[in-house]
Write a protein that holds these residues in place. Sequence first.
Motif, PDB file in Angstrom:
ATOM      1  N   UNK A  63      -4.310   5.866  10.937  1.00 27.80           N
ATOM      2  CA  UNK A  63      -4.650   6.706   9.787  1.00 27.80           C
ATOM      3  C   UNK A  63      -4.355   5.937   8.507  1.00 27.80           C
ATOM      4  N   UNK A  64      -5.355   5.911   7.613  1.00 24.99           N
ATOM      5  CA  UNK A  64      -5.191   5.252   6.324  1.00 24.99           C
ATOM      6  C   UNK A  64      -5.465   6.211   5.184  1.00 24.99           C
ATOM      7  N   UNK A  65      -4.938   5.892   4.017  1.00 28.53           N
ATOM      8  CA  UNK A  65      -5.104   6.787   2.874  1.00 28.53           C
ATOM      9  C   UNK A  65      -6.514   6.744   2.313  1.00 28.53           C
ATOM     10  N   UNK A  66      -7.193   5.608   2.438  1.00 32.84           N
ATOM     11  CA  UNK A  66      -8.520   5.483   1.856  1.00 32.84           C
ATOM     12  C   UNK A  66      -8.493   4.682   0.567  1.00 32.84           C
ATOM     13  N   UNK A  67      -9.673   4.363   0.070  1.00 35.59           N
ATOM     14  CA  UNK A  67      -9.789   3.493  -1.098  1.00 35.59           C
ATOM     15  C   UNK A  67      -9.288   4.183  -2.367  1.00 35.59           C
ATOM     16  N   UNK A  68      -9.726   5.420  -2.595  1.00 28.10           N
ATOM     17  CA  UNK A  68      -9.393   6.091  -3.851  1.00 28.10           C
ATOM     18  C   UNK A  68      -7.888   6.363  -3.970  1.00 28.10           C
ATOM     19  N   UNK A  69      -7.215   6.945  -2.963  1.00 22.90           N
ATOM     20  CA  UNK A  69      -5.759   7.120  -3.100  1.00 22.90           C
ATOM     21  C   UNK A  69      -5.011   5.795  -3.259  1.00 22.90           C
ATOM     22  N   UNK A  70      -5.481   4.768  -2.554  1.00 17.46           N
ATOM     23  CA  UNK A  70      -4.826   3.466  -2.701  1.00 17.46           C
ATOM     24  C   UNK A  70      -5.005   2.921  -4.110  1.00 17.46           C
ATOM     25  N   UNK A  71      -6.207   3.062  -4.663  1.00 18.85           N
ATOM     26  CA  UNK A  71      -6.445   2.601  -6.035  1.00 18.85           C
ATOM     27  C   UNK A  71      -5.579   3.380  -7.026  1.00 18.85           C
ATOM     28  N   UNK A  72      -5.463   4.690  -6.828  1.00 17.12           N
ATOM     29  CA  UNK A  72      -4.622   5.497  -7.732  1.00 17.12           C
ATOM     30  C   UNK A  72      -3.160   5.081  -7.634  1.00 17.12           C
ATOM     31  N   UNK A  73      -2.716   4.741  -6.414  1.00 16.50           N
ATOM     32  CA  UNK A  73      -1.332   4.294  -6.256  1.00 16.50           C
ATOM     33  C   UNK A  73      -1.102   2.966  -6.963  1.00 16.50           C
ATOM     34  N   UNK A  74      -2.021   2.025  -6.773  1.00 14.98           N
ATOM     35  CA  UNK A  74      -1.892   0.723  -7.429  1.00 14.98           C
ATOM     36  C   UNK A  74      -1.936   0.887  -8.944  1.00 14.98           C
ATOM     37  N   UNK A  75      -2.797   1.777  -9.413  1.00 14.75           N
ATOM     38  CA  UNK A  75      -2.897   2.004 -10.858  1.00 14.75           C
ATOM     39  C   UNK A  75      -1.620   2.650 -11.399  1.00 14.75           C
ATOM     40  N   UNK A  76      -1.038   3.593 -10.651  1.00 13.14           N
ATOM     41  CA  UNK A  76       0.184   4.253 -11.116  1.00 13.14           C
ATOM     42  C   UNK A  76       1.368   3.296 -11.151  1.00 13.14           C
ATOM     43  N   UNK A  77       1.316   2.242 -10.370  1.00 15.39           N
ATOM     44  CA  UNK A  77       2.376   1.228 -10.374  1.00 15.39           C
ATOM     45  C   UNK A  77       2.133   0.133 -11.407  1.00 15.39           C
ATOM     46  N   UNK A  78       1.072   0.299 -12.225  1.00 16.49           N
ATOM     47  CA  UNK A  78       0.725  -0.671 -13.263  1.00 16.49           C
ATOM     48  C   UNK A  78       0.451  -2.064 -12.679  1.00 16.49           C
ATOM     49  N   UNK A  79      -0.233  -2.085 -11.549  1.00 14.06           N
ATOM     50  CA  UNK A  79      -0.557  -3.357 -10.904  1.00 14.06           C
ATOM     51  C   UNK A  79      -2.010  -3.763 -11.093  1.00 14.06           C
ATOM     52  N   UNK A  80      -2.790  -2.957 -11.817  1.00 13.68           N
ATOM     53  CA  UNK A  80      -4.178  -3.325 -12.065  1.00 13.68           C
ATOM     54  C   UNK A  80      -4.223  -4.608 -12.884  1.00 13.68           C
ATOM     55  N   UNK A  81      -5.074  -5.504 -12.503  1.00 17.33           N
ATOM     56  CA  UNK A  81      -5.235  -6.813 -13.145  1.00 17.33           C
ATOM     57  C   UNK A  81      -3.986  -7.678 -12.982  1.00 17.33           C
ATOM     58  N   UNK A  82      -3.217  -7.416 -11.910  1.00 17.09           N
ATOM     59  CA  UNK A  82      -2.037  -8.212 -11.604  1.00 17.09           C
ATOM     60  C   UNK A  82      -2.219  -8.867 -10.240  1.00 17.09           C
ATOM     61  N   UNK A  83      -1.645 -10.056 -10.091  1.00 19.32           N
ATOM     62  CA  UNK A  83      -1.731 -10.744  -8.811  1.00 19.32           C
ATOM     63  C   UNK A  83      -1.036  -9.957  -7.697  1.00 19.32           C
ATOM     64  N   UNK A  84      -0.035  -9.178  -8.045  1.00 23.90           N
ATOM     65  CA  UNK A  84       0.680  -8.404  -7.027  1.00 23.90           C
ATOM     66  C   UNK A  84      -0.210  -7.350  -6.388  1.00 23.90           C
ATOM     67  N   UNK A  85      -1.261  -6.944  -7.078  1.00 24.49           N
ATOM     68  CA  UNK A  85      -2.186  -5.980  -6.480  1.00 24.49           C
ATOM     69  C   UNK A  85      -2.956  -6.576  -5.313  1.00 24.49           C
ATOM     70  N   UNK A  86      -3.000  -7.902  -5.218  1.00 27.95           N
ATOM     71  CA  UNK A  86      -3.669  -8.572  -4.103  1.00 27.95           C
ATOM     72  C   UNK A  86      -2.719  -8.861  -2.949  1.00 27.95           C
ATOM     73  N   UNK A  87      -1.425  -8.619  -3.158  1.00 24.70           N
ATOM     74  CA  UNK A  87      -0.421  -8.952  -2.136  1.00 24.70           C
ATOM     75  C   UNK A  87       0.247  -7.707  -1.566  1.00 24.70           C
ATOM     76  N   UNK A  88       0.785  -6.855  -2.447  1.00 22.48           N
ATOM     77  CA  UNK A  88       1.608  -5.739  -1.981  1.00 22.48           C
ATOM     78  C   UNK A  88       0.842  -4.715  -1.134  1.00 22.48           C
TER      79      UNK A  88
END
Length: 316
Positions: free
Chosen positions: A147-172
């Motif tokens: 079971x996975x959260x899906x693209x949209x919840x994952x994007x919202x999580x990454x955005x809420x962590x302020x990782x958009x446009x960060x290299x950590x968004x490609x790793x974590x």
Amino acid sequence: MTTIDRTARERVERASRPGRRRHPARPAWDEEPSVAGKTAKAVTLVVICLAVVLPLYTILLTSLSTQAAITRAGGLVLVPGELTLDAYRQVLAGGIVTRAVLVSVGITTVGTALSMVVSVLGAYGLSRSGSLGHRAILFTVLITMFFGAGIIPTYLLVSSLNLINSYWSLILPTAVSAFNVLLLRSAFMNLDQQILDSARIDGAGDWRILTRIVLPMTKAVTSVIALFYAVGYWNAFFQATLYINDSDKQPLQVVLRAMVLQGQTVPGQVEVGAGQVSSLAIQMAVVVIAIVPVLLVYPWVQKHFTSGVLIGAVKG
């Protein structure tokens, strides 16, 4: 000669004839392969090798060909003609491709190291049946495989962590694979428990047991898991298209996709109309640069590949 003796003699003669099986009751997979079977296997292997090698050969040769040779061939080059390294010089002249290669190398190195540390520690903890929260954590890891959260919840999580446009968004978001953790856990559980108990009696702690005993004894499976992570980070492009907006931070696979599928040229490089280098040669040069690291790393891990996967396999 009696009838029984004659029958026995005929059976011996039939069994000794060439082309006939000496043991009719033996299963087909235990029999010696026939000439036709060996020929079919050889032809099949040759066809498979050609299907793998021929595209690589064509891509490499096209990247080394001049614009005139590519024009005569009408596209991809199969017969060597005029060879040049101009495509590689333009691609690696300090432009966007060079920057993308450095980004991919950094993400692959940091991501693989982080993923291996977390996966090894998690797998070792889950391999100890008496560890704290063993069953609950293992059940949680198993759930994430199905079971996975899906693209949209994952994007919202990454955005809420302020990782958009960060290299950590490609790793974590992809730092840990539940499948790889289970493979490592199975490999750790297959070790002789008496060896670990002896080390513990001698005063070794969990950290020393892990680094001095467990990891050296399971280097085959850990090498394979590291290869899985490294190839995954190197080839990843979907996360970059979602989370990276700055073109200067894009990894190599995104640049390759833009050049090959969308036909974009390399910014700051010589245009095709200048008569220097064909755009197709530049595209194939980028493809070669994207393939070469995996081809260089795989032979060093290939000897551990089969044994590592089998050791880490879940036994039924």
